[in-house]
Design an enzyme around this catalytic site. Structure first.
Site, short mmCIF file in Angstrom:
data_model
loop_
_atom_site.label_atom_id
_atom_site.label_comp_id
_atom_site.label_asym_id
_atom_site.label_seq_id
_atom_site.Cartn_x
_atom_site.Cartn_y
_atom_site.Cartn_z
N ASP A 1 -67.26 -19.25 10.74
CA ASP A 1 -66.22 -20.06 10.88
C ASP A 1 -66.22 -21.53 10.19
OD1 ASP A 1 -64.52 -22.14 12.56
OD2 ASP A 1 -64.33 -20.53 13.94
N ILE A 2 -65.14 -21.97 9.74
CA ILE A 2 -65.18 -23.23 8.72
C ILE A 2 -65.45 -24.43 9.78
CG2 ILE A 2 -62.81 -23.36 8.59
CD1 ILE A 2 -65.27 -23.34 5.75
N HIS B 1 -65.03 -14.40 18.20
CA HIS B 1 -66.03 -15.49 17.79
C HIS B 1 -67.45 -15.10 18.33
CE1 HIS B 1 -63.03 -19.06 17.19
NE2 HIS B 1 -62.38 -18.25 17.78
N HIS C 1 -59.59 -11.85 16.21
CA HIS C 1 -60.88 -12.14 15.78
C HIS C 1 -61.74 -12.41 16.81
CE1 HIS C 1 -58.38 -15.72 15.76
NE2 HIS C 1 -59.32 -16.51 16.08
N GLU D 1 -54.95 -20.01 17.24
CA GLU D 1 -54.55 -20.78 15.90
C GLU D 1 -54.35 -19.77 14.91
OE1 GLU D 1 -57.06 -22.90 12.61
OE2 GLU D 1 -57.70 -23.57 14.73
P1 AMP Z 1 -58.25 -19.40 17.35
O1 AMP Z 1 -57.32 -18.52 16.67
O2 AMP Z 1 -58.05 -20.24 18.46
O3 AMP Z 1 -59.36 -18.40 17.61
O4 AMP Z 1 -59.05 -20.17 16.19
C1 AMP Z 1 -59.11 -19.96 14.93
C2 AMP Z 1 -60.69 -20.23 14.42
O5 AMP Z 1 -60.68 -19.61 12.97
C3 AMP Z 1 -60.98 -21.52 14.50
O6 AMP Z 1 -62.15 -21.60 14.92
C4 AMP Z 1 -61.05 -22.17 13.02
O7 AMP Z 1 -62.03 -22.95 12.64
C5 AMP Z 1 -61.28 -20.74 12.21
N1 AMP Z 1 -60.64 -20.68 11.09
C6 AMP Z 1 -59.48 -21.02 10.42
N2 AMP Z 1 -59.37 -21.15 9.13
C7 AMP Z 1 -60.54 -20.51 8.75
C8 AMP Z 1 -60.89 -20.22 7.30
N3 AMP Z 1 -60.18 -20.33 6.29
N4 AMP Z 1 -62.36 -19.84 7.22
C9 AMP Z 1 -63.18 -19.71 8.46
N5 AMP Z 1 -62.82 -19.94 9.62
C10 AMP Z 1 -61.38 -20.50 9.80
#
Ligand code: AMP
Length: 133
Positions: free
Chosen positions: A29-30, A95, A93, A88
Site C-alpha cells: 500500500d502506497i 489489506h 482488495h 476508495e
Molecule cells: P480502500 O479502497 O478504502 O480500501 O483504500 C484504497 C487503498 O489503496 C488505500 O489504502 C490507498 O493507500 C491504496 N492505494 C491507492 N492507490 C494505490 C497505488 N497506486 N499503489 C498502492 N496502493 C494504493
C-alpha cells in the site's frame, strides 16, 4: 475504464510488488498504516469482495494467507490484521497490516511515510519470504 489496480497488474502503473500468480497480485500500500502494509487483489476486476465468484473468493484468501505468513516472518509484529474497505478503489482488495495493538488497524490514523528505497527494501524482503513458502 480499467481500475487503478488493473493498471498496476498490467504494468501501466508502477507498484512495489510482493507476490503474483496467474490469478492474484500483492503489492505494498502506497499510503501505509505500518511498514509491510500489503494489498492483495484478484486480477479479475470486481468491485465488491462478496460479489466474487466462489473460486476466486476462496483463492484470494488462500493467497492472502501465504502473503500474511511471509509478512509475519520478516516484519516484527504480534500478528497480521486483515481489513476490507474498498471506499476508495472499486477493485476488490484485502489489506494485510502488521499489528502491535488494536489501534494499528484504525484507518483514520495518520499514515506513515517511507522512502522509495524503504518501500523497495520491504517489498524485496516480503517477496523473498513469499517465495520460500
Ligand atoms: P480502500 O479502497 O478504502 O480500501 O483504500 C484504497 C487503498 O489503496 C488505500 O489504502 C490507498 O493507500 C491504496 N492505494 C491507492 N492507490 C494505490 C497505488 N497506486 N499503489 C498502492 N496502493 C494504493
Amino acid at each position: 475504464m480499467a481500475s487503478i489496480f488493473t493498471r498496476i497488474v498490467n504494468g501501466e502503473i508502477p507498484s512495489y510488488k510482493v507476490a503474483e500468480d496467474d490469478r492474484f497480485y500483492a503489492f505494498l500500500d502506497i499510503n501505509p498504516l505500518a511498514e509491510g502494509h500489503t494489498l492483495v487483489i484478484p486480477k479479475v476486476e470486481v468491485d465488491y469482495i462478496f460479489d466474487l465468484d466462489e473460486e476466486t473468493y476462496q483463492g484470494l484468501f488462500a493467497f492472502a494467507r501465504k502473503v500474511a505468513t511471509a509478512q509475519k516472518s520478516v516484519i516484527p509484529c504480534k500478528r497480521i490484521g486483515i481489513a476490507v474497505l474498498g471506499m476508495e478503489v472499486p477493485h476488490t482488495h484485502i489489506h494485510l497490516v502488521p499489528l502491535h495493538s488494536e489501534g494499528d488497524l484504525d484507518f483514520r490514523k495518520e499514515k506513515i511515510s517511507l522512502t522509495p528505497e524503504r518501500f523497495k527494501e520491504i517489498a524485496g524482503l516480503l517477496s523473498n519470504a513469499f517465495n520460500k513458502i
